[in-house]
Design a protein around this motif. Structure first.
Motif, PDB file in Angstrom:
ATOM      1  N   PHE A   1       0.848  -1.185   0.000  1.00 45.27           N
ATOM      2  CA  PHE A   1       0.000   0.000   0.000  1.00 45.27           C
ATOM      3  C   PHE A   1       0.887   1.240   0.000  1.00 45.27           C
ATOM      4  O   PHE A   1       1.553   1.539   0.990  1.00 45.27           O
ATOM      5  CB  PHE A   1      -0.907  -0.006   1.229  1.00 45.27           C
ATOM      6  CG  PHE A   1      -1.864  -1.159   1.248  1.00 45.27           C
ATOM      7  CD1 PHE A   1      -3.070  -1.092   0.573  1.00 45.27           C
ATOM      8  CD2 PHE A   1      -1.546  -2.329   1.928  1.00 45.27           C
ATOM      9  CE1 PHE A   1      -3.947  -2.159   0.576  1.00 45.27           C
ATOM     10  CE2 PHE A   1      -2.428  -3.403   1.945  1.00 45.27           C
ATOM     11  CZ  PHE A   1      -3.629  -3.325   1.269  1.00 45.27           C
TER      12      PHE A   1
ATOM     13  N   THR B   1      -0.997   4.004  -5.048  1.00 46.42           N
ATOM     14  CA  THR B   1      -1.542   2.738  -5.545  1.00 46.42           C
ATOM     15  C   THR B   1      -1.488   1.658  -4.476  1.00 46.42           C
ATOM     16  O   THR B   1      -0.677   1.706  -3.556  1.00 46.42           O
ATOM     17  CB  THR B   1      -0.752   2.231  -6.779  1.00 46.42           C
ATOM     18  OG1 THR B   1       0.616   1.997  -6.407  1.00 46.42           O
ATOM     19  CG2 THR B   1      -0.801   3.240  -7.911  1.00 46.42           C
ATOM     20  N   SER B   2      -2.380   0.677  -4.627  1.00 50.39           N
ATOM     21  CA  SER B   2      -2.328  -0.556  -3.841  1.00 50.39           C
ATOM     22  C   SER B   2      -2.052  -1.685  -4.818  1.00 50.39           C
ATOM     23  O   SER B   2      -2.799  -1.873  -5.786  1.00 50.39           O
ATOM     24  CB  SER B   2      -3.655  -0.795  -3.111  1.00 50.39           C
ATOM     25  OG  SER B   2      -3.906   0.238  -2.173  1.00 50.39           O
TER      26      SER B   2
ATOM     27  N   ALA C   1      -5.142   4.307  -2.622  1.00 50.22           N
ATOM     28  CA  ALA C   1      -4.245   4.039  -1.494  1.00 50.22           C
ATOM     29  C   ALA C   1      -4.308   5.239  -0.556  1.00 50.22           C
ATOM     30  O   ALA C   1      -5.343   5.901  -0.436  1.00 50.22           O
ATOM     31  CB  ALA C   1      -2.832   3.758  -1.982  1.00 50.22           C
ATOM     32  N   GLY C   2      -3.179   5.542   0.076  1.00 50.03           N
ATOM     33  CA  GLY C   2      -3.157   6.571   1.103  1.00 50.03           C
ATOM     34  C   GLY C   2      -3.649   7.928   0.646  1.00 50.03           C
ATOM     35  O   GLY C   2      -4.377   8.615   1.376  1.00 50.03           O
TER      36      GLY C   2
ATOM     37  N   ILE D   1     -10.623  -2.111  -3.150  1.00 49.99           N
ATOM     38  CA  ILE D   1      -9.367  -2.803  -2.852  1.00 49.99           C
ATOM     39  C   ILE D   1      -9.629  -4.297  -2.661  1.00 49.99           C
ATOM     40  O   ILE D   1      -8.880  -5.146  -3.162  1.00 49.99           O
ATOM     41  CB  ILE D   1      -8.706  -2.184  -1.601  1.00 49.99           C
ATOM     42  CG1 ILE D   1      -8.163  -0.783  -1.948  1.00 49.99           C
ATOM     43  CG2 ILE D   1      -7.587  -3.076  -1.072  1.00 49.99           C
ATOM     44  CD1 ILE D   1      -7.661   0.006  -0.751  1.00 49.99           C
TER      45      ILE D   1
ATOM     46  N   THR E   1      -0.328   2.604   4.555  1.00 42.35           N
ATOM     47  CA  THR E   1      -1.781   2.456   4.578  1.00 42.35           C
ATOM     48  C   THR E   1      -2.198   1.093   5.125  1.00 42.35           C
ATOM     49  O   THR E   1      -3.354   0.907   5.527  1.00 42.35           O
ATOM     50  CB  THR E   1      -2.355   2.693   3.170  1.00 42.35           C
ATOM     51  OG1 THR E   1      -1.949   3.992   2.727  1.00 42.35           O
ATOM     52  CG2 THR E   1      -3.868   2.641   3.147  1.00 42.35           C
ATOM     53  N   SER E   2      -1.274   0.117   5.177  1.00 41.06           N
ATOM     54  CA  SER E   2      -1.606  -1.183   5.754  1.00 41.06           C
ATOM     55  C   SER E   2      -1.889  -1.076   7.246  1.00 41.06           C
ATOM     56  O   SER E   2      -2.441  -1.994   7.852  1.00 41.06           O
ATOM     57  CB  SER E   2      -0.475  -2.187   5.511  1.00 41.06           C
ATOM     58  OG  SER E   2       0.691  -1.842   6.237  1.00 41.06           O
TER      59      SER E   2
ATOM     60  N   ILE F   1      -8.208  -1.575   6.631  1.00 39.07           N
ATOM     61  CA  ILE F   1      -7.423  -2.390   5.705  1.00 39.07           C
ATOM     62  C   ILE F   1      -6.945  -3.658   6.405  1.00 39.07           C
ATOM     63  O   ILE F   1      -7.049  -4.770   5.867  1.00 39.07           O
ATOM     64  CB  ILE F   1      -6.223  -1.587   5.161  1.00 39.07           C
ATOM     65  CG1 ILE F   1      -6.721  -0.446   4.264  1.00 39.07           C
ATOM     66  CG2 ILE F   1      -5.263  -2.495   4.406  1.00 39.07           C
ATOM     67  CD1 ILE F   1      -7.394  -0.893   2.986  1.00 39.07           C
TER      68      ILE F   1
END
Length: 442
Positions: free
Chosen positions: A197, A201-202, A229-230, A363, A390-391, A396
């Protein structure tokens, strides 16, 4: 004096939306992160930002530029007319972004990236021999942005890294770099889902790792990615907390009619790469003009001040701090205060999770996609490796815990694993086995 790396060194470059990390690997040694000495503080990452400023001495003007934390120094100092640009990686795949004018010159995406890389190498605590080392560069599985053109992004990458002095580059999906780093800790053969993450982008990869004769063998089974993502999570905070206090939803008078303030100003405000451009693309002038006819002129004037006086990075920090706080608390106080501009609001995790629910669902759909591409069922995934800031967002983490079980989840270093893994891949006899084939765009 920093020691130059060995001639057989490999360099991994994780060019990120928010931060860039570089690692060096040499035969028989673990990869080490390149550090930056910023005012006596040793940093493991280089902020992905540029600050251009116009120095006028006598009758002439000279444009100067700094990158990373030194760019932020110039922004804070603010002694000269300046342009601050952040999150510009998001422009890589944009067909609509051709260039931006900075004082007297036009800069394409390639020019911004070359300028950034030259600043990074100049400040690096270890000399980076990009011309002769094996250089392995990370790329997302799917680039960020609206209607991203991955092929265009890779053309721009190739051009920029070559102009920056890279002799021969290999491009590897970012989650593959993270997987390679993670695989060192595996005690047995395993099928692994890597979830990376980033800011823009993820990206997901399913990898099969096996050890035979003391050698690690890996087979990529499938990749998938999405431009959420973030930064998109930041956007939701801006949309719900910041924009309404800067005139979103209000009106202005045009002759005898009341019209809504155009929403595109707020769309640009909530995207960090676009906010950096609002000073030069006509939005600043448009807001100043609208404020004269607005029903709430003070809100639009505050919005224009944020742009004109380069408060975008401070706003980014305030939003990011609130998001980070909600990873460990049920609520936080959002506070943005620069000069005479102040915005404050209480934000709860429940509200934040409702704002990002649709993003988390997309996601989750991308996780379904990578499993389908890999021909692998959820039950066949033995380990899930989560990396990237972001994980840490509870929604998430919960997504993966509910699908794969908490016992299968692993978190390691959130920011350095990709660069270290890329550098390690550069030590492989056949780097091409890991690289993205020419013409493959996720």
């Amino acid at each position: 004096m920093p020691t130059a790396p060995a001639a057989d060194a490999s360099i991994g470059i994780d060019f990120g939306t928010s931060n860039t990390v570089v690692a060096i690997a040499t035969p028989g040694e673990a990869a080490r992160i390149v550090t930056f000495d910023h005012r006596g503080r040793i940093l493991n990452g280089f902020v992905s930002a540029l600050c251009f400023w116009d120095e006028r001495r006598g009758g002439s003007a000279t444009t100067r530029v700094e990158g990373g934390p030194w760019a932020i120094d110039q922004l804070v100092d603010g002694s000269f007319a300046l342009r601050f640009i952040q999150s510009f990686k998001t422009f890589a795949a944009s067909s609509t972004f051709q260039d931006t004018r900075i004082f007297r010159e036009k800069y394409r995406f390639e020019d911004l990236l070359v300028t950034f890389l030259r600043n990074l190498t100049r400040h690096a605590g270890t000399p980076l021999d990009l011309a002769s080392a094996r250089v392995v560069i990370g790329r997302p599985v799917k680039f960020a942005g609206q209607n991203p053109n991955d092929g265009l992004a890779m053309q721009r990458y190739h051009t920029a890294f070559a102009e920056a002095g890279v002799g021969a580059a290999s491009y590897v999906f970012e989650p593959v770099g993270a997987a390679f780093f993670y695989a060192r800790a595996l005690q047995r053969d395993a099928t692994v889902l890597v979830a990376d993450f980033g800011g823009g982008t993820s990206d997901f990869s399913v990898m099969r790792f096996e050890r035979a004769g003391g050698q690690l063998r890996a087979q990529p089974l499938g990749h998938a990615g999405i431009g959420i993502a973030g930064d998109v999570f930041d956007t939701r905070i801006v949309d719900h907390v910041v924009s309404p206090r800067l005139g979103k939803g209000s009106s202005y008078r045009s002759f005898d009619k009341e019209l809504a303030i155009p929403n595109h100003y707020y769309a640009n405000l909530s995207r960090w790469h676009q906010l950096a451009m609002m000073k030069a693309n006509g939005d600043l002038k448009g807001l100043r003009d609208l404020a004269k006819a607005a029903l709430k002129p003070e809100q639009l004037d505050t919005f224009a001040d944020i742009i004109e006086f380069d408060m975008g990075f401070a706003l980014y920090r305030a939003v990011s701090d609130a998001k980070f706080a909600l990873s460990s608390r049920d609520e936080t106080q959002f506070r943005f205060a620069v000069h005479d501009t102040e915005i404050g609001a209480r934000v709860t995790r429940r509200d934040f999770e409702s704002w990002i629910a649709a993003d988390v669902a997309r996601i989750a759909g991308t996780v379904d996609e990578v499993l389908r591409r890999a021909g692998t069922a959820e039950g066949e995934i033995e380990r899930v490796f989560l990396t990237g800031g972001t994980s840490l967002v509870p929604a998430i983490r919960r997504l993966f815990a509910e699908r794969f079980g908490e016992e299968r989840l692993t978190n390691t270093d959130q920011f350095e694993s990709i660069a270290a893994g890329l550098a390690m891949i550069g030590q492989e006899a056949d780097v091409g086995r890991w690289a993205v084939p020419s013409g493959q765009h996720g």
